[in-house]
Scaffold this active site. Structure first.
Site, PDB file in Angstrom:
ATOM      1  N   ASP A  31       0.858  -1.185   0.000  1.00 15.08           N
ATOM      2  CA  ASP A  31       0.000   0.000   0.000  1.00 15.08           C
ATOM      3  C   ASP A  31       0.899   1.241   0.000  1.00 15.08           C
ATOM      4  O   ASP A  31       1.894   1.306   0.726  1.00 15.08           O
ATOM      5  CB  ASP A  31      -0.899  -0.007   1.249  1.00 15.08           C
ATOM      6  N   HIS A 100     -10.096  -5.097  -3.379  1.00 15.88           N
ATOM      7  CA  HIS A 100      -8.774  -5.365  -2.809  1.00 15.88           C
ATOM      8  C   HIS A 100      -8.895  -5.782  -1.354  1.00 15.88           C
ATOM      9  O   HIS A 100      -9.746  -5.291  -0.630  1.00 15.88           O
ATOM     10  CB  HIS A 100      -7.849  -4.146  -2.934  1.00 15.88           C
TER      11      HIS A 100
HETATM   12  P1  AMP Z   1      -9.755   1.554   0.169  1.00 16.76           P
HETATM   13  O1  AMP Z   1     -10.144   2.714   1.019  1.00 16.76           O
HETATM   14  O2  AMP Z   1     -10.075   0.228   0.811  1.00 16.76           O
HETATM   15  O3  AMP Z   1     -10.293   1.672  -1.235  1.00 16.76           O
HETATM   16  O4  AMP Z   1      -8.182   1.582   0.107  1.00 16.76           O
HETATM   17  C1  AMP Z   1      -7.453   1.968  -0.987  1.00 16.76           C
HETATM   18  C2  AMP Z   1      -5.994   1.827  -0.624  1.00 16.76           C
HETATM   19  O5  AMP Z   1      -5.236   1.933  -1.793  1.00 16.76           O
HETATM   20  C3  AMP Z   1      -5.500   2.890   0.350  1.00 16.76           C
HETATM   21  O6  AMP Z   1      -4.978   2.251   1.516  1.00 16.76           O
HETATM   22  C4  AMP Z   1      -4.415   3.620  -0.443  1.00 16.76           C
HETATM   23  O7  AMP Z   1      -3.322   3.986   0.345  1.00 16.76           O
HETATM   24  C5  AMP Z   1      -4.033   2.589  -1.483  1.00 16.76           C
HETATM   25  N1  AMP Z   1      -3.520   3.132  -2.731  1.00 16.76           N
HETATM   26  C6  AMP Z   1      -4.077   4.108  -3.481  1.00 16.76           C
HETATM   27  N2  AMP Z   1      -3.325   4.317  -4.593  1.00 16.76           N
HETATM   28  C7  AMP Z   1      -2.289   3.434  -4.528  1.00 16.76           C
HETATM   29  C8  AMP Z   1      -1.172   3.151  -5.368  1.00 16.76           C
HETATM   30  N3  AMP Z   1      -0.954   3.808  -6.504  1.00 16.76           N
HETATM   31  N4  AMP Z   1      -0.312   2.181  -4.983  1.00 16.76           N
HETATM   32  C9  AMP Z   1      -0.509   1.504  -3.840  1.00 16.76           C
HETATM   33  N5  AMP Z   1      -1.544   1.724  -3.007  1.00 16.76           N
HETATM   34  C10 AMP Z   1      -2.426   2.673  -3.331  1.00 16.76           C
END
Ligand code: AMP
Length: 139
Positions: A31, A100
């Site tokens: 993440d 995810h």
């Molecule tokens: P959610 O709120 O469950 O949709 O979580 C989305 C997660 O994706 C968050 O913890 C973000 O930090 C992570 N995230 C967003 N963009 C990226 C990226 N480009 N690479 C890795 N993690 C990401």
């Protein structure tokens, strides 16, 4: 693949990701804004928004990778435990609309709580209501 999906872009290699594991149908990467050392996301390679949108094969691929990775992450960051969770839908806090699984390493005394804190106020449910809900889900 969805053109404007950030996770699809990671799968395609169009934007960088710290990839930790890959199978035919699933990918795992760190993440970018970690809640803890080793916070990892496991995703289906197919663009699916919600857990229920996954085929059985895609679902197996994602959860098999979660199963494989938890001990590896635990040992890599010397964690004591994990919180494994999914924000399945916008109202549950899902921000990236590509399903995810979060694997969040937990450490003794890290100040976090159990997954129960994710929900709102606890409802006060009668036995009849619980019976009805159980039978409706069972249908
Ligand atoms: P959610 O709120 O469950 O949709 O979580 C989305 C997660 O994706 C968050 O913890 C973000 O930090 C992570 N995230 C967003 N963009 C990226 C990226 N480009 N690479 C890795 N993690 C990401």
């Amino acid at each position: 693949m969805s053109d404007d999906c950030i996770f699809c872009m990671i799968i395609a290699g169009d934007i960088p990701g710290r990839i930790v594991a890959e199978t035919d149908d699933a990918l795992a990467f760190l993440d970018a804004n970690p809640m803890a050392r080793g916070h990892t996301l496991v995703i289906p390679k197919a663009h699916r928004q919600r857990i229920a949108d996954l085929s059985q094969e895609e679902s197996r691929a994602v959860f098999d990778l979660v199963h494989e990775l938890t001990p590896r992450i635990e040992s890599a960051v010397e964690a004591d435990a994990h919180t494994v969770g999914i924000n399945d839908g916008e109202d549950a806090g899902q921000e990236v609309p590509h399903a995810h699984v979060h694997i969040i390493p937990r450490f003794e005394g890290d100040g976090g709580g159990p997954i129960h804190v994710a929900a709102g106020e606890r409802p006060d449910l009668s036995d009849d209501e619980l019976d009805t809900i159980a039978s409706n889900i069972g249908e």
